[in-house]
Scaffold this motif. Sequence first.
Motif, PDB file in Angstrom:
ATOM      1  N   LYS A   1       0.764  -1.099  -0.225  1.00 39.48           N
ATOM      2  CA  LYS A   1      -0.062   0.067  -0.064  1.00 39.48           C
ATOM      3  C   LYS A   1       1.010   1.437  -0.387  1.00 39.48           C
ATOM      4  O   LYS A   1       0.518   2.215  -0.427  1.00 39.48           O
ATOM      5  CB  LYS A   1      -0.588  -0.319   1.108  1.00 39.48           C
ATOM      6  CG  LYS A   1      -2.086   0.522   1.310  1.00 39.48           C
ATOM      7  CD  LYS A   1      -3.283   0.165   1.658  1.00 39.48           C
ATOM      8  CE  LYS A   1      -4.334   1.453   2.071  1.00 39.48           C
ATOM      9  NZ  LYS A   1      -4.875   2.162   2.571  1.00 39.48           N
ATOM     10  N   GLU A   2       2.055   1.116   1.259  1.00 48.49           N
ATOM     11  CA  GLU A   2       3.051   2.424   0.710  1.00 48.49           C
ATOM     12  C   GLU A   2       4.353   1.820  -0.026  1.00 48.49           C
ATOM     13  O   GLU A   2       4.990   0.810   0.809  1.00 48.49           O
ATOM     14  CB  GLU A   2       2.859   2.997   2.175  1.00 48.49           C
ATOM     15  CG  GLU A   2       2.142   2.854   3.327  1.00 48.49           C
ATOM     16  CD  GLU A   2       2.165   5.344   3.968  1.00 48.49           C
ATOM     17  OE1 GLU A   2       2.912   4.348   4.637  1.00 48.49           O
ATOM     18  OE2 GLU A   2       1.550   5.880   3.230  1.00 48.49           O
ATOM     19  N   ASN A   3       4.725   2.511  -0.403  1.00 43.43           N
ATOM     20  CA  ASN A   3       5.895   2.140  -1.080  1.00 43.43           C
ATOM     21  C   ASN A   3       7.117   2.412  -0.892  1.00 43.43           C
ATOM     22  O   ASN A   3       6.650   3.835   0.513  1.00 43.43           O
ATOM     23  CB  ASN A   3       5.679   2.193  -3.056  1.00 43.43           C
ATOM     24  CG  ASN A   3       5.339   1.313  -3.464  1.00 43.43           C
ATOM     25  OD1 ASN A   3       4.468   0.621  -2.952  1.00 43.43           O
ATOM     26  ND2 ASN A   3       5.135   1.475  -4.786  1.00 43.43           N
ATOM     27  N   THR A   4       8.232   2.810  -0.433  1.00 43.48           N
ATOM     28  CA  THR A   4       9.593   2.677   0.575  1.00 43.48           C
ATOM     29  C   THR A   4      10.380   3.417  -1.392  1.00 43.48           C
ATOM     30  O   THR A   4      10.266   3.044  -2.048  1.00 43.48           O
ATOM     31  CB  THR A   4       9.854   1.704   1.210  1.00 43.48           C
ATOM     32  OG1 THR A   4       9.181   1.378   1.898  1.00 43.48           O
ATOM     33  CG2 THR A   4      11.562   2.499   1.886  1.00 43.48           C
ATOM     34  N   VAL A   5      10.115   5.196  -0.946  1.00 45.19           N
ATOM     35  CA  VAL A   5      11.015   5.226  -2.003  1.00 45.19           C
ATOM     36  C   VAL A   5      12.325   5.729  -1.789  1.00 45.19           C
ATOM     37  O   VAL A   5      12.801   6.356   0.376  1.00 45.19           O
ATOM     38  CB  VAL A   5      10.527   6.490  -1.729  1.00 45.19           C
ATOM     39  CG1 VAL A   5      11.301   6.964  -3.352  1.00 45.19           C
ATOM     40  CG2 VAL A   5       9.375   6.177  -3.354  1.00 45.19           C
ATOM     41  N   LYS A   6      13.500   5.180  -1.616  1.00 49.13           N
ATOM     42  CA  LYS A   6      15.033   5.858  -1.298  1.00 49.13           C
ATOM     43  C   LYS A   6      15.769   7.151  -2.474  1.00 49.13           C
ATOM     44  O   LYS A   6      15.546   6.702  -3.536  1.00 49.13           O
ATOM     45  CB  LYS A   6      15.824   4.665  -0.647  1.00 49.13           C
ATOM     46  CG  LYS A   6      15.548   3.336  -0.215  1.00 49.13           C
ATOM     47  CD  LYS A   6      16.323   2.147   0.022  1.00 49.13           C
ATOM     48  CE  LYS A   6      15.067   1.658   1.240  1.00 49.13           C
ATOM     49  NZ  LYS A   6      16.210   0.477   1.218  1.00 49.13           N
ATOM     50  N   VAL A   7      16.180   7.790  -1.827  1.00 51.91           N
ATOM     51  CA  VAL A   7      16.845   8.819  -2.605  1.00 51.91           C
ATOM     52  C   VAL A   7      18.028   8.889  -1.868  1.00 51.91           C
ATOM     53  O   VAL A   7      18.597   9.057  -0.924  1.00 51.91           O
ATOM     54  CB  VAL A   7      16.160  10.195  -2.280  1.00 51.91           C
ATOM     55  CG1 VAL A   7      17.090  11.460  -3.197  1.00 51.91           C
ATOM     56  CG2 VAL A   7      14.641  10.077  -2.706  1.00 51.91           C
TER      57      VAL A   7
END
Lengths: 303, 180
Positions: free
Chosen positions: B166-172
Amino acid sequence: METKLLSTRILPLIILLLTGTVGITQDSLLTMLEDSSKSSQATVAVEGAFKAIHLVNTQTTESPGKKELNFIIMHRFGKLNDGAYNFFGLDNASIRLGLDYGISDRLGVGIGRSSFEKTFDGYVKYKLLQQSSGKKTVPINISLLVAVNHLTLRSDTFVSAQNKTSYITQAIIARKFSSALSLMVAPTYIHYNRYPVLRSAKEVFAATVGGRLKFTKRMAITAEYNYLIPGMLDAVDLEHSLSLGLDIETGGHVFQLVFTNSNGMIESQYIGKTNGSWGNGDIFFGFNVSRNFSFNKEKKKNW
Amino acid sequence: MKTLSLCAAALLFFTTVHSQILMTKKGVISFHSHTILENVDAENKNVMAVIDAGKKHIAFSMLMKQFVFPKKLMQQHFNENYVESDKFPKATFSGSYAEDADITKDGTYSLTVTGKLTIHGVTRDVTIPSTLTVQSGTVTGATTFKLNPTDYEIDIPFIVRNKIEKENTVKVNVEWKQNY
């Protein structure tokens, strides 16, 4: 004098400098990025001209990705005009089971077995040209297909097993015009070691035109027409193969519901052995179902 | 003389502010969705990013088609069915932070970046806690945050709903090199 100089010459300069510095807002940072992205445009491949490896019967320019296996069941019921006794064709069935594998993203191989004339087939398909946009623009996809069809039906017409083989060379040229519309044309050359009715070897030239039109993100209408150059098989009562389909895509599956006047599903059959006529109601209803499996080991990374 | 010094002062001010701007075309942004049924991991190594340490502004821009997936089919579906890359080719972020971060000195700074994130043609106000690390001329910006695709009108069909978090993890992770 001094004040005049200040107001006419220096003041605009100061204003210019001030606006120059203050003017760098968040949005102009973004504009700066956009400007530099324009100057260094990357080449982006235009992927997915077609959803599946087969348009209906004809192969498209698509292959499974590297280390991906595709399992396909192609199924055609009997003719719709068989009448109520044969339940409008549903009592009969012709089937092809196939496996397609991607050696690389451009090179695909496949094997299959059709119940029609108990035929084995194998092919190698290589994508010579990948459509792309951006820095390097390539307008079309070109895939080269080489296939061998070998039937094993026991029959006196063939004399020897060698005669039951046919060879297919096909150049598939396709362009994805938009995310919805893709069109393809495929000139084909087939060599039959022995064409059964004529009882001799036969060279056949044909051309396929086809296309797909997506009407939702996951559904598309497809059509293909296989034109056989006149005079190729004059002695035989043949029809050109015309097929219509509906593609439905769900995750790793593609379902294709089809209507066609061909019973066979491989090149030597639907191009050179179609005798159903749309006008007479010799229409085969059927489906292709494919499932994609990936053997790509997910790279160990410190996500 | 007076005008000359004024000019010089203005010019000096102008250039010092500009040297605070750092840009890269090789930033890395990845996103991850892990469920029992399917793992989705995609990475874009061609993210354009710019930071203006003087004005405390920051901006990102990336082509959605440059996200690379381990499965080709997944990448195709991502572009065609989910983010609709033909219609919305880019995702952008533009924002600012209030904390002081001196990019000329080594150190680690915690920043709260607030701004507008645009994905799939939908712009939303977001606040993302991030860290900025300065070490021997390299400025590294990094953050991890959760992103709900439905906030950006990315439609996830019922049939695959169990396969996508449902919630994706975004890495920058963005590195800027300073050239003195």
